[in-house]
Write an enzyme that holds these catalytic residues in place. Structure first.
Site, short mmCIF file in Angstrom:
data_model
loop_
_atom_site.label_atom_id
_atom_site.label_comp_id
_atom_site.label_asym_id
_atom_site.label_seq_id
_atom_site.Cartn_x
_atom_site.Cartn_y
_atom_site.Cartn_z
N TRP A 4 -65.41 71.67 -43.11
CA TRP A 4 -65.15 71.81 -44.56
C TRP A 4 -65.74 70.63 -45.32
O TRP A 4 -66.24 70.76 -46.42
CB TRP A 4 -63.64 71.91 -44.79
CG TRP A 4 -63.24 71.95 -46.25
CD1 TRP A 4 -63.11 73.06 -47.03
CD2 TRP A 4 -62.91 70.83 -47.08
NE1 TRP A 4 -62.72 72.70 -48.30
CE2 TRP A 4 -62.59 71.34 -48.36
CE3 TRP A 4 -62.85 69.46 -46.88
CZ2 TRP A 4 -62.22 70.52 -49.42
CZ3 TRP A 4 -62.49 68.64 -47.94
CH2 TRP A 4 -62.17 69.18 -49.21
N HIS A 5 -65.67 69.46 -44.67
CA HIS A 5 -66.16 68.25 -45.33
C HIS A 5 -67.68 68.26 -45.47
O HIS A 5 -68.20 67.70 -46.43
CB HIS A 5 -65.74 67.00 -44.56
CG HIS A 5 -64.32 66.61 -44.79
ND1 HIS A 5 -63.29 67.16 -44.08
CD2 HIS A 5 -63.76 65.75 -45.67
CE1 HIS A 5 -62.14 66.64 -44.51
NE2 HIS A 5 -62.39 65.78 -45.47
N GLY A 6 -68.34 68.82 -44.51
CA GLY A 6 -69.79 68.82 -44.63
C GLY A 6 -70.45 69.67 -43.58
O GLY A 6 -69.90 69.88 -42.49
#
Lengths: 485, 436
Positions: A339-341
Site C-alpha cells: 500500500w505504501h509503494g
C-alpha cells in the site's frame, strides 16, 4: 499544495477559513468541498476528475446498499441490520465500490511496477519484454491510497450495518475530499465522522486547540523532520557508509519519517479542529513500543486499524487456528507494505513486520525479548523497526542490502562517501537529531501537550510557528514523505 | 467494560482542553492575524507599487489560458484535455514560484535568516554546502562525487524512468552520447577530445572534510575510471584535467578553484589549456598557419556564483568578493581582443568553465577564457560554441541547430574539444543528437 508552504499558510488557509465561516451552516459543506477540490487540483487539475468519479460511484453504491436510491425522504436513512440478510443488489453495490476503488488504486499505483517487474523477469529469461513507451507510464495521483481506502470504508460500513448512508451528495463529497486529511491521512472511517457531518460545534476552544496542533505539527516538520531528513538523505545518497554513519543515517531516517508523518497528522487534526471536526489520533509515541505488536498499535493507527477491520478480520483474523493467524498477519502486513509503494522494497518491509508480528503472536503477543529490562525492550524494538526502515528508504533491494552491510561493518567505504561526515556531523544536525531523539522517547506527545494551554504555552506555540515560518523562507520545497503514497 | 470508539476517545481528549476562554480567543485571533497579515501586507505593497498589480490574483488568468490551449491543441478531446491540463499545471507552478520569490516575507526574512544560519551554524542552503574555512561548494558537485556510481545499471535504469507525460526522461548514460558523437565526427574526419572538468570538491576534499588532507589524491565518483576506460576503448581521446590540477596543488599548495565560486581559478584554467595544447599538438597535425596571440594581465573582482546562490543580504561580508588576475588574450598584429574564428581548425564546445573569464556578463572579465588560452598556447585560432549549464547536451544541440540552418561550423575542422563539468556525468541528460 503542501501544508508547509507559503502559499498554503498565507493564501489558501486564510481564504478557506474566511469562506467557510462566511457561509451559513447549510453551505459550509459545499464550501469546504469546493476549497478541498481546489486544494487537490492544485497538484494536478486532471486528478480532480478522477476523485469526482470515484466519489460519485461510491455515493451511488452507498445509496443502493442502504436501499435509498431513488427514495426521497426527509428523515435520515436507517442502518442495515448487522449480520442480517442482504439482497443481491446490495452485494453487487458493495462489490462494485470495492472493485472500482481497488481498480483505480491498482492501475494508477501498480501498473508501472507490474510492467517493470514483468520486463525484469522476462529479461532474466532472455525473452523480449513489453518495453513500453514513456507515454504509457502512469502518473500516481496524489492521495489516491488514502481516499480510496476512505471511500471503501464507507461502503463496507454501510453493508455491515455499522453506519448510515449519506443522502446528500455534497456531504459525502465533503467527507471524501476534505483537504485537512485528503492527501496523507489520517484515514478517516465514515463511522468516525458521520455524526460530525450532521452536527458539530465551532468554538474558540476548539479552534485554539487546532491552532496548537497546527503550530506543533509545523514545528515538528520544519525543525525536526527536515533536519533529520537531511542527514538521512546524505547517508542514503552516498556510495557507501561507515558503520557509525550508517546507524546515524537510519536512526535519522526513523526520526524523519516519524516526525514528518506525525507532523502532517497533527496539522491535519489541527485544521480539522478549526473546521469543527475531531479526527482520531494517528500516532502515539510509537518508538516507545516494547514489541512490534505494540508498535502497530501506536504507528499510523488509522491504517493499522483499517487493515485490521477490513482485511485481517474478514480473512479470519485469529479465529481459524494458529497457522492461519500467522498467515493472515503476514499477508496483511505484506499488503500494507505494498500500500505504501509499488516496489519490492515495500513488500519486504511489510513482510519483516508481518513475520515479527507472527513470531510475537506465537509467544503470546509479547516480544521475543519480553523478559528483558524495559529500556532494552524499547531499544531492541526500535532497532528492529530501524532495520525494516532500511528497505522502506532504500532505492531498491541491492541498495538496501548494501546499506545493511554497512550497518554491520561488512562493506568498504569509497573515498567519496567519506565526505558525508563533513555534512552530517555538523553541530546543527547533531543538535536537531538529539532533540528529535529526546522528544521521541521523553517528550510529551502533541495530544497531551496541548490538553492544557496556558499563556506561556500559547506564546511558545505561536513562537514556534513564527520560527518555522522564518526557516521555511530558506527552504524552497517541503513535501511530506507520505505524499508519495 | 465500555469500549470506546476512536472517535469517542478523540472527542473526550479534545473536549477536555484546559484553556481559558479569553486565551482561546486571543490564540485564535492572534493566529488569524499572523496568517492574514502576510497576504494583506503583500497586496498593499503591490497595489502601491508602480505596476499596481496584485500578483496573487493573476492565477485567474490560468483558466482562459487553459481553455485557449484546449481549443488550439491538435488531436482529439483526450489529447486536447491533456494539453490544457499541462498548460494549467505549468501556470500553477510558475505562479507558486513567483509568489515565493516576490513574497514580502521571503524578501524580508530569507537573506537575514540565511546569514544567521551560515555565520553561526555553518549551514548552506539547497544549492550550497559550507565547507571548511568558509569555502563554498556547489551541492550537485558534492552529490556527484559522494553519490553512487553514475554507471551503475540500476541507477541508470531509474534515471531513465524519471520522465512523465510532461517531462521527458533523460538519457542517463554518458558513454552512449559521447561514443555516438565521436563516431559522427570521425566519419567527417574530425577528432573528438573530451575534457571532463573535475569539481572543486574532487580536487580540494580537504577544504570540505577534515577526513582528507591537502596531500589526498582527487576524489572521484566510482564510475569515473570505468567511463574513461570505456571511452578510450572506443577510441575517444580523453584529456582529464585532474592530474594536471593535482600536480599544481602538489607543486605550490595553491587552490585551483575559486573560494566561493563553482569554477577554476584563472591559473588552473591556463595551466589546463597549456597542457591540453601540448596533447593536441601530439594528437592532431594543424595545417593552418598560426596567428600570434599575446596576453595582458588584468585584475578582476567579483562575488562567487555560489555566494550569490546563498541569497544573502546585499553587502554581506561573510563571503566577500574575490580578486583574481586573468590573462586577457589579444591578437598581436591588430591589438584587437581575441575573437572566435569560424575557419579555425579547432572547435571548442564548452560550458561555464569555458565561459568564465571570457563572457563579460559572468562578471569575471573577458577575453581571458578557455578558448582564448588555447589559442594562445597553440598560437592557432579557435572557434567556440559555449553555453553555461547542461554541458551534457546543450552545446551539441547548438551545433546540430547551426548545421541544420546551413551554417557548416564543422567545415575545415580537424578537432572538436568537448569540455563539460564532470557533475553532468551523474546529473546530465546525455541526449543522442544526430548531426545533419
Amino acid at each position: 499544495m503542501v501544508f508547509s508552504s507559503h502559499i498554503f499558510l498565507f493564501y489558501f488557509l486564510p481564504l478557506a477559513l474566511l469562506l467557510y465561516f462566511a457561509v451559513p451552516n447549510r453551505g459550509k459543506h459545499a464550501m469546504l468541498t469546493l476549497t478541498s477540490y481546489l486544494f487537490y487540483g492544485w497538484a494536478n487539475p486532471l486528478f480532480v476528475v478522477l476523485m469526482l468519479i470515484s466519489t460519485l460511484i461510491d455515493y451511488l453504491c452507498g445509496l443502493v446498499i442502504s436501499g435509498q436510491l431513488g427514495k426521497g425522504s426527509s428523515g435520515p436513512p436507517g442502518t442495515l441490520e448487522k449480520g442480517g440478510p442482504r439482497t443481491s443488489r446490495q452485494k453487487a453495490a458493495v462489490v462494485l465500490s470495492i472493485c472500482s476503488n481497488l481498480a483505480l488504486l491498482g492501475f494508477f499505483k501498480y501498473f508501472n511496477f507490474a510492467t517493470e517487474s514483468y520486463d525484469a523477469v522476462v529479461a532474466a529469461l532472455g525473452l523480449p519484454g513489453l518495453d513500453l513507451d514513456l507515454a504509457f507510464r502512469v502518473t500516481l495521483p496524489l492521495g489516491i491510497s488514502f481516499y480510496t481506502f476512505q471511500s471503501m470504508s464507507y461502503s463496507i460500513d454501510l453493508y455491515r450495518g455499522d453506519a448510515r448512508a449519506i443522502r446528500n451528495f455534497v456531504d459525502f463529497a465533503c467527507y471524501v475530499s476534505m483537504f485537512p486529511q485528503l492527501v496523507a491521512g489520517p484515514i478517516i472511517r465514515f463511522q468516525e465522522i458521520a455524526d460530525q457531518l450532521t452536527f458539530r460545534t465551532h468554538t474558540f476552544e476548539k479552534f485554539a486547540r487546532g491552532v496548537a496542533f497546527l503550530c506543533m505539527g509545523l514545528a515538528k516538520k520544519i525543525l525536526l523532520a527536515n533536519t533529520c531528513g537531511k542527514v538521512a538523505d546524505v547517508v542514503f545518497g552516498a556510495a557507501g557508509a561507515s558503520t557509525l554513519d550508517a546507524w546515524y543515517g537510519i536512526v535519522a531516517y526513523a526520526f524523519q519519517i516519524y516526525y514528518d508523518f506525525s507532523a502532517y497528522s497533527d496539522m491535519a487534526i489541527g485544521l480539522g479542529l478549526m473546521l469543527g471536526f475531531v479526527f482520531p489520533k494517528n500516532f502515539d509515541s510509537p518508538y516507545r513500543s516494547q514489541s512490534i505488536t505494540e508498535f502497530w498499535r501506536r504507528w499510523h493507527i488509522s491504517l493499522s486499524t483499517w487493515l485490521r477491520d477490513y482485511l485481517y478480520i474478514p480473512l479470519g483474523g485469529n479465529r481459524k487456528g494458529a497457522r492461519r493467524t500467522y498467515v493472515n498477519l503476514a499477508l496483511v502486513m505484506i499488503l500494507g507494505g505494498l500500500w505504501h509503494g509499488a516496489a519490492w522494497t515495500f513488500l519486504i518491509w511489510g513482510a519483516i513486520h508481518g513475520v515479527m508480528l507472527a513470531l510475537e503472536r506465537l509467544g503470546g503477543k509479547t516480544s521475543l525479548y519480553s523478559g528483558w529490562p524495559k529500556p532494552l525492550r524499547i531499544a531492541l524494538t526500535f532497532a528492529i523497526v530501524c532495520l525494516a526502515w532500511v528497505f522502506f528508504r532504500a532505492d531498491d533491494i541491492p541498495h538496501a542490502l548494501r546499506y545493511l552491510s554497512a550497518l554491520f561493518g561488512l562493506s568498504q567505504v569509497p573515498d567519496g562517501a567519506r565526505m558525508a561526515g563533513a555534512i552530517i556531523y555538523q553541530p546543527y544536525y547533531l543538535a536537531g537529531f538529539s532533540l528529535a531523539g529526546l522528544l521521541a522517547w521523553f517528550g510529551r506527545p502533541t495530544w497531551d501537550f496541548t490538553r492544557r494551554i496556558t499563556p506561556a504555552k500559547a506564546a511558545l506555540m505561536l513562537g514556534l510557528f513564527v520560527l518555522s515560518v522564518v526557516l521555511l523562507t530558506t527552504q524552497s520545497f517541503n513535501p511530506f514523505i507520505y505524499f508519495i503514497f | 467494560m465500555e469500549t470506546l470508539s476512536r472517535e469517542d476517545i478523540a472527542k473526550r481528549e479534545i473536549g477536555n482542553t484546559d484553556i481559558s476562554s479569553r486565551l482561546a480567543r486571543a490564540m485564535t485571533l492572534g493566529f488569524l492575524f499572523l496568517i492574514g497579515a502576510v497576504p494583506v501586507a503583500q497586496m498593499a505593497l503591490e497595489l502601491s507599487s508602480e505596476q499596481g498589480r496584485v500578483h496573487s490574483l493573476t492565477i485567474f488568468k490560468a483558466i482562459p489560458e487553459a481553455a485557449d490551449a484546449f481549443l488550439t491543441a491538435q488531436g482529439g478531446p483526450y489529447r486536447k484535455t491533456l494539453q490544457a491540463n499541462a498548460r494549467l499545471l505549468q501556470r500553477i507552478r510558475d505562479y507558486e514560484s513567483e509568489m515565493d520569490s516576490t513574497s514580502l516575507l521571503t524578501r524580508t526574512l530569507l537573506g537575514r535568516c540565511q546569514l544567521l544560519l551560515s555565520r553561526y551554524l555553518g549551514q548552506g542552503n539547497e544549492k550550497a554546502y559550507l565547507g571548511r574555512r568558509d569555502w563554498l561548494f556547489f551541492r550537485p558537485d558534492v552529490d556527484h562525487v559522494m553519490g553512487p556510481p553514475f554507471l551503475d545499471a540500476a541507477r541508470l535504469r531509474r534515471r531513465s524512468l524519471t520522465g512523465n507525460e510532461f517531462t521527458p526522461s533523460p538519457q542517463p548514460d554518458p558513454r552512449q552520447a559521447i561514443i555516438d558523437f565521436h563516431r559522427q565526427l570521425r566519419a567527417r574526419g574530425i577528432t573528438l577530445v573530451v575534457v571532463p572538468t573535475p569539481t572543486k570538491v574532487s580536487l580540494h576534499p580537504d577544504l570540505f572534510s577534515p577526513r582528507f588532507t591537502i596531500e589526498s589524491p582527487p576524489v572521484e565518483n566510482e564510475s569515473t575510471a570505468t567511463l574513461l576506460h570505456d571511452l578510450e576503448a572506443a577510441g575517444v581521446r580523453v584529456f582529464d584535467p585532474s592530474a594536471v590540477l593535482r600536480e599544481a596543488i602538489a607543486f605550490n599548495g595553491m587552490p585551483q578553484y575559486l573560494k566561493t565560486d563553482t569554477h577554476w581559478t584563472p591559473s588552473a584554467m591556463e595551466h589546463t589549456a597549456a597542457r591540453l595544447a601540448d596533447s593536441l599538438r601530439a594528437w592532431v597535425g594543424f595545417s593552418q598557419a598560426g596567428r600570434t596571440y599575446i596576453r595582458t594581465p588584468v585584475r578582476v573582482t567579483q562575488t562567487g556564483d555560489i555566494a550569490v546562490m546563498m541569497k544573502l543580504p546585499a553587502g554581506q561580508t561573510l563571503f566577500p568578493p574575490e580578486s583574481v588576475s586573468i590573462m586577457q588574450v589579444s591578437e598581436e598584429r591588430s591589438g584587437a581582443p581575441w575573437r572566435a574564428v569560424n575557419t579555425a581548425e579547432i572547435l571548442l564546445l564548452g560550458d561555464s568553465f569555458s565561459n568564465i573569464y571570457s563572457l563579460g556578463t559572468m562578471g569575471w572579465g573577458q577575453s581571458g577564457g578557455f578558448a582564448e588560452q588555447l589559442s594562445y598556447y597553440l598560437q592557432q585560432p579557435v572557434y567556440a560554441i559555449v553555453q553555461n549549464d547542461a554541458g551534457a547536451h546543450a552545446t551539441r544541440q547548438a551545433l546540430a541547430a547551426r548545421l541544420t540552418r546551413g551554417d557548416d561550423v564543422l567545415a575545415g575542422k580537424r578537432v572538436v574539444i568537448w569540455q563539460f563539468a564532470s557533475r553532468e556525468l551523474s546529473l546530465g541528460d546525455w541526449k543522442i543528437i544526430p548531426l545533419p
